[in-house]
Structures are given as C-alpha cells and as structure tokens.
Design an enzyme around this catalytic site. Structure first.
Site, PDB file in Angstrom:
ATOM      1  N   GLU A   1       0.571  -1.325  -0.048  1.00  0.00           N
ATOM      2  CA  GLU A   1      -0.054   0.271   0.396  1.00  0.00           C
ATOM      3  C   GLU A   1       0.939   1.281   0.196  1.00  0.00           C
ATOM      4  OE1 GLU A   1      -2.511   0.094   3.611  1.00  0.00           O
ATOM      5  OE2 GLU A   1      -2.967  -2.463   3.012  1.00  0.00           O
TER       6      GLU A   1
ATOM      7  N   ASP B   1       0.841  10.439   3.547  1.00  0.00           N
ATOM      8  CA  ASP B   1       2.041  11.349   4.645  1.00  0.00           C
ATOM      9  C   ASP B   1       1.015  12.631   5.535  1.00  0.00           C
ATOM     10  OD1 ASP B   1       3.826  12.550   6.228  1.00  0.00           O
ATOM     11  OD2 ASP B   1       4.882  13.265   4.118  1.00  0.00           O
TER      12      ASP B   1
ATOM     13  N   LYS C   1      10.646   3.916   3.401  1.00  0.00           N
ATOM     14  CA  LYS C   1      10.907   5.234   3.502  1.00  0.00           C
ATOM     15  C   LYS C   1      11.493   5.258   1.595  1.00  0.00           C
ATOM     16  CE  LYS C   1       9.644   7.210   7.571  1.00  0.00           C
ATOM     17  NZ  LYS C   1       9.143   8.315   7.504  1.00  0.00           N
TER      18      LYS C   1
ATOM     19  N   CYS D   1       4.658  51.621   9.239  1.00  0.00           N
ATOM     20  CA  CYS D   1       5.905  51.659   8.127  1.00  0.00           C
ATOM     21  C   CYS D   1       5.194  51.668   6.253  1.00  0.00           C
ATOM     22  CB  CYS D   1       5.147  49.991   8.844  1.00  0.00           C
ATOM     23  SG  CYS D   1       6.409  48.799   8.564  1.00  0.00           S
TER      24      CYS D   1
ATOM     25  N   CYS E   1      10.705  50.463  10.156  1.00  0.00           N
ATOM     26  CA  CYS E   1      10.365  51.228  11.282  1.00  0.00           C
ATOM     27  C   CYS E   1      10.386  51.465  12.355  1.00  0.00           C
ATOM     28  CB  CYS E   1       8.693  51.353  10.667  1.00  0.00           C
ATOM     29  SG  CYS E   1       7.773  50.233  11.539  1.00  0.00           S
TER      30      CYS E   1
ATOM     31  N   CYS F   1       4.271  43.879  12.736  1.00  0.00           N
ATOM     32  CA  CYS F   1       4.392  45.494  12.523  1.00  0.00           C
ATOM     33  C   CYS F   1       3.288  45.921  12.950  1.00  0.00           C
ATOM     34  CB  CYS F   1       5.248  45.557  12.063  1.00  0.00           C
ATOM     35  SG  CYS F   1       5.213  47.743  11.772  1.00  0.00           S
TER      36      CYS F   1
ATOM     37  N   TYR G   1      -7.244   2.765   5.683  1.00  0.00           N
ATOM     38  CA  TYR G   1      -5.971   0.615   5.491  1.00  0.00           C
ATOM     39  C   TYR G   1      -6.073   0.057   6.785  1.00  0.00           C
ATOM     40  CZ  TYR G   1      -3.482   4.476   8.350  1.00  0.00           C
ATOM     41  OH  TYR G   1      -2.763   4.850  10.052  1.00  0.00           O
TER      42      TYR G   1
ATOM     43  N   LYS H   1       2.009   5.037   2.085  1.00  0.00           N
ATOM     44  CA  LYS H   1       2.304   5.396   3.160  1.00  0.00           C
ATOM     45  C   LYS H   1       2.101   7.232   2.809  1.00  0.00           C
ATOM     46  CE  LYS H   1       5.109   4.760   7.444  1.00  0.00           C
ATOM     47  NZ  LYS H   1       4.805   6.446   7.610  1.00  0.00           N
TER      48      LYS H   1
ATOM     49  N   CYS I   1      11.052  46.579  14.387  1.00  0.00           N
ATOM     50  CA  CYS I   1      10.830  46.583  12.885  1.00  0.00           C
ATOM     51  C   CYS I   1      11.845  46.550  11.300  1.00  0.00           C
ATOM     52  CB  CYS I   1       9.446  46.630  12.501  1.00  0.00           C
ATOM     53  SG  CYS I   1       8.792  47.154  10.357  1.00  0.00           S
TER      54      CYS I   1
HETATM   55  S1  IVH Z   1      -1.065   0.415   8.895  1.00  0.00           S
HETATM   56  C1  IVH Z   1       0.024  -0.948  13.597  1.00  0.00           C
HETATM   57  N1  IVH Z   1      -0.820   1.686   6.753  1.00  0.00           N
HETATM   58  O1  IVH Z   1       1.987   5.132   9.158  1.00  0.00           O
HETATM   59  C2  IVH Z   1       0.212  -0.305  12.297  1.00  0.00           C
HETATM   60  N2  IVH Z   1      -0.193   3.230   7.939  1.00  0.00           N
HETATM   61  O2  IVH Z   1       4.122   4.732  11.351  1.00  0.00           O
HETATM   62  C3  IVH Z   1      -0.692  -0.104  11.546  1.00  0.00           C
HETATM   63  N3  IVH Z   1       0.583   5.570   7.700  1.00  0.00           N
HETATM   64  O3  IVH Z   1       1.047   5.840  12.667  1.00  0.00           O
HETATM   65  C4  IVH Z   1      -0.460   0.883  10.584  1.00  0.00           C
HETATM   66  N4  IVH Z   1       0.168   4.881   5.266  1.00  0.00           N
HETATM   67  O4  IVH Z   1      -0.634   7.390  10.324  1.00  0.00           O
HETATM   68  C5  IVH Z   1      -0.507   1.737   7.419  1.00  0.00           C
HETATM   69  N5  IVH Z   1      -0.943   2.116   4.267  1.00  0.00           N
HETATM   70  C6  IVH Z   1      -0.721   1.916   5.677  1.00  0.00           C
HETATM   71  C7  IVH Z   1      -0.400   3.585   6.015  1.00  0.00           C
HETATM   72  C8  IVH Z   1      -0.225   4.283   7.315  1.00  0.00           C
HETATM   73  C9  IVH Z   1       0.238   5.906   6.323  1.00  0.00           C
HETATM   74  C10 IVH Z   1       0.886   6.017   8.519  1.00  0.00           C
HETATM   75  C11 IVH Z   1       0.390   5.563  10.250  1.00  0.00           C
HETATM   76  C12 IVH Z   1       0.771   4.895  10.306  1.00  0.00           C
HETATM   77  C13 IVH Z   1       1.907   5.328  10.823  1.00  0.00           C
HETATM   78  C14 IVH Z   1       3.575   4.420  10.898  1.00  0.00           C
END
Ligand code: IVH
Length: 665
Positions: A109, A113, A311, A429, A408, A423, A220, A111, A405
């Site tokens: 999946e 942000d 990551k 100013c 001024c 300011c 998720y 991740k 500032c």
């Molecule tokens: S599963 C047991 N799936 O990443 C943890 N987390 O460090 C299960 N996150 O706090 C998390 N995308 O906020 C999972 N596809 C994804 C995710 C995801 C982002 C974040 C989530 C979690 C952090 C884990």
C-alpha cells in the site's frame, strides 16, 4: 411531513456524497446538490427535533469545540518499523517466510503522509474519530472529521455492528496550494507542508476551518470482533461497499503479491510515480495479508512484526546559514528568511529557505554561521531540517530574534496563540504602505500598465503617495522632475492609471487588500452584494450567509471597514470614478446555470479569458481542472493530451468553440 422530508433529503444527500467523494461519480449537478442541501438546512432549522447528528449539513462545519476530549484507544495505535533500503525489505520477507513456513501473501500500500485517525462506527453510524495521540489515548476530533466528505456518517451494506476503521487524513495538494495562494495574497506566512497543516487543521476548535480547507482520507485497517473476512485485502475492498474511500487496484494504490519481486516492483513504481500523485506519500507499506498469519507473527512493543514501511529518501543537502533576514509583508507580518550559501538541491539552486517564525528557529536552535541540513520533499519551499552540531564553531552566538521592525523600528507585537510577530505601525511603516499600493496595482488587481513596484517605492519616497487613492491625484508636473522618468513613461503611467477606472468591481475589491479577501472571495462578495455600500453595511451574520465566506473572512471585512482611514480611501477612490458596483451586463443569461466547464487550448473566436467570461456571463461555472463534476470541456488547439485523456475517461462532453456558441445561442 417535515420529518419525512428531512429523512428523505438526508438519505438522498448521503447517497450523492458517497457517489461523488468515494466512487468519483457525479450523479447530480452542483446546483441541484446545493439546492437540496439548502432545503434540508432550512427544514432542520425549523424542526431541530428531527435533525440527525449525522446530517449531511454537518459537513459544512460550524460546530465549535472548547477542548478536545481524551479518549482511550480500544486497540492501541502502534507505528510501523521503518526501512530505507531494499535489503531491509528482502530481510523482512525472508524473516516472515522463516517464521511462518508458509506461502505468504503480501499487500503493498501507499504510506500516506498525513495524520492517523481511528473512527468508530456503532450500528452503521459514525460514533467518534480519535487521533493517535500517544498511541494509547488520543483526542476526540469528531467535529472536524465529520466535515471530511469522503468519510461516511452512515454506512451502507452489511457492515459489522461495532468496529473501528483506521486511516490517514491528508491534505490534497491542490487544496493545500489553494490555501497557500490565499495566504500569499493576504500576506500571511505560507504553510510549510501539507502534513503539518492537515494536523493543525484537524486540531482547530472551529470546525468550519476544516470544512473550508478540504481534507481527505484513505482507510487502511479495520478492527473489530465478529468480522468474518479473514484477510486484509478483501476486508479493505469490502469497506468500500460500506461507503469508505479505500485504495483501489486499478490505480495501483494497493497490490496483492506473493513474491519479493512483486513487492520491489511496487516500491520502484511509486518511487518514480509518487511525484504525480495528487497527495503526498513518504513511502510504501508492506503487510502480511492473512489475519491468521498476522496473529502468528504478533507484535514487538511498538510495532507489528507483520508489516514494514519502506520510506523514500527525501533529497537532503547541507550548507551554511550565513544570515537571517526579515521580510515585512503588507499586513505587517514578519517572516524570517534563512540566507544560505547556494547549494544544488533537486535540480535547482537553493539560496534561501523560509524559517517561518521565532518558535521554529528556537526549537531547532539555529544560529547564524551554522551548517544546516536543507530538504526538499514535496514542499514548495525548501526547509531547514536540523543543524549539524558537529560542525558548529565553538564561539557561535546564540540567535536572537528581532524585537523591532527592520523597516520602521516599531516594537513588534505577537498576539496570544499567533506564531508570527507583527509590526503594528500600519499607517507609518513604509514597507507596509508600499506593499499595499503594490498589491493594488498588481496584475490580478488593478493591473495598471506603466507602473511597477519600484516606481511605487520612488513615488512614496518622494512623498507623492501614501495610499492607493493618491495615485489618482498624480499629475504630469509632479512626475516629470523625477529622475529616470521620461515624458513617454509619465504619459504611459497616467494613461494606465486613468484606464484602471474601468476595472470591474470585483477586482477593485480584491485590490483593496483586505485580509483573507483573495480574488475568488472578492468575486463571490461582489456577485452577492452588488455594491461596496452593501458590503460595508453588511453585518457579520449577513456576511457568513454567503457561500464560502467563513467567520475569519467576515470578521476581517468588519474590521477593515470599521477603520475610518480605510473608509476614507474607499470614498476617495469612488469619487475618482473607480467601479464600486457590479457592472450590469446586458448580455447575461442563465442558459448555462448548473453546468461546469473546463476551458483548454487556444481558440479562434475568443481569448481564453473571454471564453471563460462568456461562460460565467451565461450562468455557468468555470473550473480549472477536469473532474467527475465537469460537464463540458471546451477544447481548442494545442490542448494537452493528458486533459483530453482524462475527459474521455470521465466521459466529459468535449466540444469546440462553435459548439459552445450553439449552446448559448
Ligand atoms: S498500517 C500497526 N498503512 O504510518 C500500524 N499505516 O508509522 C498499522 N500510515 O501511524 C498502520 N499509510 O499513520 C498503515 N497504508 C498505511 C499507512 C499507514 C500511512 C501511517 C499511519 C501510522 C504510521 C506508522
């Protein structure tokens, strides 16, 4: 009768929301949706006893929380173990195989942000949404989460009676950019990145802020008892049937695989493609699919053994921070700027980075002369991540933020709860004064030809202008003695100023530079109120009734017009003949009401702006990008192939300018 209609409308609007925000499928026009929502709102006001706490009207925000309540998580919210190399992923896969001795399926999946959220549903109804907090307890941010339209308030299908769904709330990049554009137009410091801004938005006490900003959410994970499905992949898909926005296989946001090659392919794909996503991701997540395997693998203290995050590397370089300088905006906001020894980063040379405010400088303990790490993630402005303390010279002075500032010398102020220093000297100013006039003449505002930002500074220094109204009293004889002002440029300038008197009301309103009144808001206000006098006289309540005008904008308008010096400028501009009323358009019709258009390419009979204006004059809406809400794409020459493809995919009607003319004829 009313009760029945309230129920009917609630159901209908819930359905439309699901189709639109989850299935990407537009079944009614915006206009029709808004009319039904308005009808429901009015009925609920008359009969609050019938209004559901989960009504679609709650999506527009407005509930204000005093303090978020702490909630203990039924299932602790853990984190994932991170890895930064493919070797780590190969090790993970080998370990899993050894531990389970089984043919293992993995789910890959994105991740996302953003900010983690756990949402509990009881009997198919939204119960509460809680942030991660410290993992064992978080904050109940339900009022804000309810404004996120892709999160269902009532479920459909055969859902479990009591369960929790976890996901990530994020700021779609388009909405984040829109917010920052608005902030730039209002001379407010820009937000550094979508994730922190999403987090801040989720924690704002006034839920109309969240509603206005347009957050989104991907789900998720599902936790509960008596769930029959035995694997993650199928359960996530099932959740879509209940009304949740989940990643789909078609977009490759999720993939099931049994091999390490499949996993690595997914990583490689998103390492490149992530730059094109409409939201930010910082990696991918690999999870063991079947729950019995997950259970066999179990957890360490902090994270599950059955999942790992890979990551992506953000580009990072180190350089020396030579000096911190400060910018004063037209509203008096002070922005500290890091001046760096130029360094290459992500294909561009970086010389400066925003430091945002005094707190951030203090937190990072940044000092002039330090070697700092600069990173460019998805963010627009490069940022300083940390100081390389190993390179700090021993005698480096502690950094001190300015108290006065830089322009001024007024003592700076900082309001309770505000990150920025201001300011307060708005009438004295110089940078604020010239900044306001420069905004007034800018292209999107009065668009005055023959007058540039530097000339404004010169005219101010010479004592010829102190505000925008003074521009209209400038004479040839005053200007000609100024150095480097030739007869021709003076005449050009005066002609430019004169012809700006025809600029339409909405632009004049934007040009005034009222805080939070960007060009879109100015347009809305002008169309709604018709004249400046109506706006000046409007009460707070009348102002917030206008579509998309929230508390902040309304208060800012009230504050602006409460100042006699601002009213005086408006009156003088009025006397000079600027447009303070909406022009009556003889050709205006409502033929295109309820239809959304996207205009792309080059046309023979119109400029692009003329075509857009024609659509609006005929009651249609113009949008900048194609979505399932778009009704027509008016396509000209040299249109981008991506737009065309998207329009075809979403089955948007594609017409040329002649067909368009037939529509309005
Ligand atoms: S599963 C047991 N799936 O990443 C943890 N987390 O460090 C299960 N996150 O706090 C998390 N995308 O906020 C999972 N596809 C994804 C995710 C995801 C982002 C974040 C989530 C979690 C952090 C884990």
């Amino acid at each position: 009768m009313s009760k029945q209609r309230i129920n009917e409308l609630t159901k209908l609007l819930q359905d439309y929301n699901y189709q639109y925000y989850v299935m990407d499928n537009s079944v009614v026009s915006d206009f029709e949706f808004d009319s039904l929502l308005k009808e429901l709102q009015e009925l609920e006001e008359k009969h609050p006893e019938f209004a559901s706490a989960l009504s679609p009207t709650k999506r527009v925000g407005g509930d204000v929380t005093k303090k978020f309540e702490q909630v203990v998580h039924k299932y602790p919210m853990l984190s994932l173990s991170n890895s930064y190399s493919k070797e780590d992923i190969i090790d993970f896969e080998t370990r899993i195989k050894k531990l389970t001795n089984d043919e293992i399926e993995y789910v890959c999946e994105l991740k996302y942000d953003g900010v983690a959220i756990g949402i509990q549903y009881i009997n198919g109804e939204f119960h509460q949404a809680v942030t991660r907090g410290d993992g064992s307890k978080g904050e109940n941010v339900s009022t804000n989460v309810k404004t996120i339209k892709s999160i269902p308030l009532k479920l459909r299908g055969d859902f479990p009676g009591d369960f929790e769904i976890r996901g990530e709330i994020f700021f779609p990049l388009k909405n984040f950019e829109k917010l920052n554009k608005l902030r730039a137009a209002n001379d407010e410091p820009l937000y550094a990145n979508p994730r922190n801004t999403a987090s801040g938005t989720l924690k704002s006490l006034d839920s109309s802020i969240a509603a206005e900003r347009g957050l989104d959410c991907f789900l998720y994970g599902i936790y509960g008892e008596n769930i029959e499905i035995n694997n993650h992949f199928d359960l996530v898909n099932k959740a879509e049937e209940w009304g949740f926005k989940v990643p789909r296989v078609e977009t490759n946001y999720i993939r099931k695989t049994s091999t390490i090659e499949g996993i690595l392919e997914f990583i490689d794909f998103w390492d490149v493609e992530r730059k094109k996503l409409p939201f930010e991701i910082d990696g991918v997540v690999i999870k063991v699919n079947h729950y019995d395997n997950q259970n066999r693998l179990g957890f360490t203290a902090k994270s599950p053994r059955w999942a790992i995050a890979y990551k992506f590397k953000a580009e990072r370089v180190s350089t020396i921070l030579e000096k911190v300088t400060y910018q004063v905006g037209r509203t008096g906001a002070i922005t500290p700027v890091a001046n760096l020894i130029p360094v290459q980063l992500g294909g561009t040379t970086v010389k400066r980075a925003s430091l945002h405010n005094a707190d951030i400088i203090e937190k990072l303990d940044i000092r002039e002369g330090d070697t700092v790490f600069v990173e460019k993630g998805g963010e627009i402005i490069p940022k300083i991540i940390s100081v390389d303390l190993t390179k700090r010279p021993i005698d480096l002075q502690l950094f001190e933020y300015i108290s006065h500032c830089p322009d001024c010398n007024s003592q700076l102020e900082r309001q309770e709860g505000e990150a920025n220093h201001y300011c307060p000297n708005d009438t004295g100013c110089a940078v604020q004064i010239t900044g306001r006039i420069q905004h007034f003449i800018s292209r999107k505002a009065m668009n005055i030809d023959g007058l540039g930002t530097e000339t404004i500074e010169v005219l101010f220094e010479q004592g010829l202008i102190k505000n925008a109204a003074d521009l209209y009293e400038l004479t040839f004889d005053q200007l000609i003695p100024i150095e480097r002002m030739a007869e021709k440029s003076v005449n050009n300038m005066l002609a430019g100023i004169e012809s700006s008197k025809h600029i339409p009301f909405e632009k004049v309103l934007f040009a005034l530079g009222i805080r939070f009144v960007g060009d879109t808001v100015a347009k809305k206000l002008a169309r709604h109120f018709g004249t400046i006098d109506n706006i000046i006289q409007a009460s707070f309540e009348t102002l917030i009734e206008v579509d998309e005008i929230g508390d902040r904008i309304a208060q800012s308008l009230i504050d602006y017009f409460a100042k006699p010096e601002n009213l005086e400028i408006v009156n003088r501009l009025k006397e000079k003949g600027l447009q303070f009323e909406l022009a009556h358009n003889e050709d205006a019709t409502e033929k295109l009401k309820g239809f959304v258009f996207v205009v792309s390419g080059v046309f023979d009979k119109f400029s692009r702006d003329e075509l857009k204006k024609s659509i609006e004059d005929n009651g249609g809406k113009v949008s900048s990008s194609i979505s399932s809400k778009t009704d027509y794409l008016v396509a000209g020459d040299k249109m981008g192939p991506a737009k065309l493809k998207k329009a075809e995919k979403l089955e948007v009607k594609i017409i040329d300018e002649n067909k368009y003319l037939q529509l309005i004829d």
